[in-house]
Design an enzyme around this catalytic site. Structure first.
Site, PDB file in Angstrom:
ATOM      1  N   THR A 319       0.849  -1.187   0.000  1.00 31.18           N
ATOM      2  CA  THR A 319       0.000   0.000   0.000  1.00 31.18           C
ATOM      3  C   THR A 319       0.885   1.238   0.000  1.00 31.18           C
ATOM      4  O   THR A 319       1.876   1.300   0.726  1.00 31.18           O
ATOM      5  CB  THR A 319      -0.959   0.008   1.210  1.00 31.18           C
ATOM      6  OG1 THR A 319      -1.772   1.191   1.169  1.00 31.18           O
ATOM      7  CG2 THR A 319      -0.208  -0.022   2.536  1.00 31.18           C
ATOM      8  N   HIS A 371       2.196 -11.376  14.381  1.00 32.45           N
ATOM      9  CA  HIS A 371       3.250 -11.889  15.254  1.00 32.45           C
ATOM     10  C   HIS A 371       2.988 -13.330  15.688  1.00 32.45           C
ATOM     11  O   HIS A 371       3.875 -14.007  16.225  1.00 32.45           O
ATOM     12  CB  HIS A 371       3.374 -10.993  16.490  1.00 32.45           C
ATOM     13  CG  HIS A 371       4.763 -10.942  17.065  1.00 32.45           C
ATOM     14  ND1 HIS A 371       5.751 -11.823  16.708  1.00 32.45           N
ATOM     15  CD2 HIS A 371       5.320 -10.113  17.990  1.00 32.45           C
ATOM     16  CE1 HIS A 371       6.854 -11.547  17.371  1.00 32.45           C
ATOM     17  NE2 HIS A 371       6.623 -10.508  18.164  1.00 32.45           N
TER      18      HIS A 371
END
Length: 400
Positions: A319, A371
């Site tokens: 992006t 994560h």
């Protein structure tokens, strides 16, 4: 014969949408393949077109929620051959023929006086040959006393002060589109379901900018498209995904799905909201092919012609908030992907190079990642690989 206009199938997961806009008027005569309406679903916005030519009759109004396969209008094919279009134009031509002929007979002086005074030569009795209006005829008419002009007021009346805006008019309430509702839901879901973390780095854009400047003209002549930054970053991302395969994976329940292909999603801003079309097989595409594919995907998204298949299957997202001037941000994951790279504005800044302070075009990079799947070491390594590939593009060629 009346042909039914139905909501076309949009993909197995889409069962309904909102007919947000009609592109034609009720009762209008439409052409075959002419866009008729705009349909908003929870995933894409698309257009419906006419299968035949004829007169259209609406069955539903704009703003109505409709189901896939529902009849929204009918087209009467027998009305496609309306009154011949030449008829009125022929009549107009016949009616206008004397006027055109008379205008052609007028001298340049007569036409000039007509333009200056506003006097229509057709209303003036001509004294010339065959009744032609002469310059003298026009001047004679112009010398006649005109009606007295109204005496202007000493000063213009002051304009009334604008009425205060009522409290209720200071706001408007518009129902969220299905696409916007889905975007909101997916963004919140991504934050709730993933252990999202963002790591940052900065990249010196000098090498890429020098390459673009050196080869841009030849690139455009050969490929018909400009060499942009996105193709460099796409290649850098593919390089980094190969080096750090954990980023090219996703979680499916209690299973890790490892991807071995490189379909990269590109975030595109449209009037309807953010869309993320996928560029397929980026590892096999050249720079020109990537630039063309990105341009075509962005155009389809902005024109409302994107399909569900264009949005599915991406393994990683890029992006670029820098095109709007963003200096730094923390992009949100595009589920079920495990990472997204945010690009930002390029600004000249002082940096230390070999013990010297120099001015370089610098960009901040942001990598948000899940994560649960990607450890900090892998995320940082991935971003460093992207940085190295941009600062030294030769690495992309030799895979270093």
């Amino acid at each position: 014969m009346a042909i039914e206009v139905k909501i076309p199938p949009m993909g197995e997961s889409i069962t309904s949408g909102v007919l947000s806009k009609w592109h034609v008027a009720d009762g209008a005569v439409v052409k075959k393949d002419q866009p008729l309406f705009e349909l908003e679903t929870d995933k894409i916005t698309s257009e419906g077109t006419a299968e035949v030519a004829g007169k259209i009759t609406f069955k539903v109004t704009a703003g109505t929620e409709v189901k896939i396969g529902q009849i929204v209008a009918s087209i009467d094919e027998s009305a496609s051959v309306a009154a011949p279009a030449t008829a009125p134009s022929e009549a107009s031509a016949k009616e206008g023929a004397p006027v055109a002929a008379k205008s052609a007979e007028q001298s340049p002086a007569v036409r000039r006086i007509a333009a200056e005074t506003g006097i229509d030569p057709a209303s003036v009795a001509g004294s010339g040959k065959a009744g032609r209006v002469t310059k003298g005829d026009m001047l004679a008419v112009g010398e006649k006393p005109a009606a007295p002009a109204p005496v202007p007021a000493a000063a213009p009346a002051p304009k009334p002060a604008p009425a205060p805006v009522a409290t209720g008019e200071r706001q408007t309430r518009v129902k969220m589109t299905k696409l916007r509702q889905t975007i909101a839901s997916r963004l919140v879901s991504a934050q709730h379901e993933a252990a999202m973390l963002t790591t940052f780095n900065e990249v010196d854009m000098s090498a890429v900018m020098d390459l673009r400047k050196k080869y841009q003209d030849d690139f455009v002549k050969k490929n018909g498209v400009k060499l942009g930054f996105m193709s460099f970053f796409t290649k850098a991302v593919v390089h980094a995904l190969r080096e750090v395969p954990a980023v090219n994976a996703r979680i499916d329940g209690d299973t890790i799905v490892q991807n071995h292909y490189f379909d990269v999603s590109m975030a595109v801003s449209t009037e309807k909201g953010l869309m993320v079309p996928v560029i397929r097989n980026c590892d096999t595409l050249g720079m020109a092919d990537i630039e063309k594919a990105i341009g075509e995907a962005a155009k389809k998204a902005r024109d409302g012609k994107i399909t569900l298949a264009d949005l599915e299957g991406g393994v990683f997202t890029i992006t670029n908030g820098g095109i709007f001037g963003s200096m730094l941000s923390t992009p949100i994951l595009n589920a079920p992907q495990s990472a997204i790279l945010g690009l930002h504005a390029i600004n000249e800044r002082p940096v230390a190079v070999n013990g010297q302070v120099v001015i370089r075009p610098m960009m901040y990079l942001a990598l948000s990642y899940d994560h649960r799947l990607v450890d900090g070491k892998e995320a940082v390594t991935f971003l460093v690989k992207v940085k190295q590939a941009i600062e030294d593009p030769a690495r992309i060629l030799i895979g270093a």
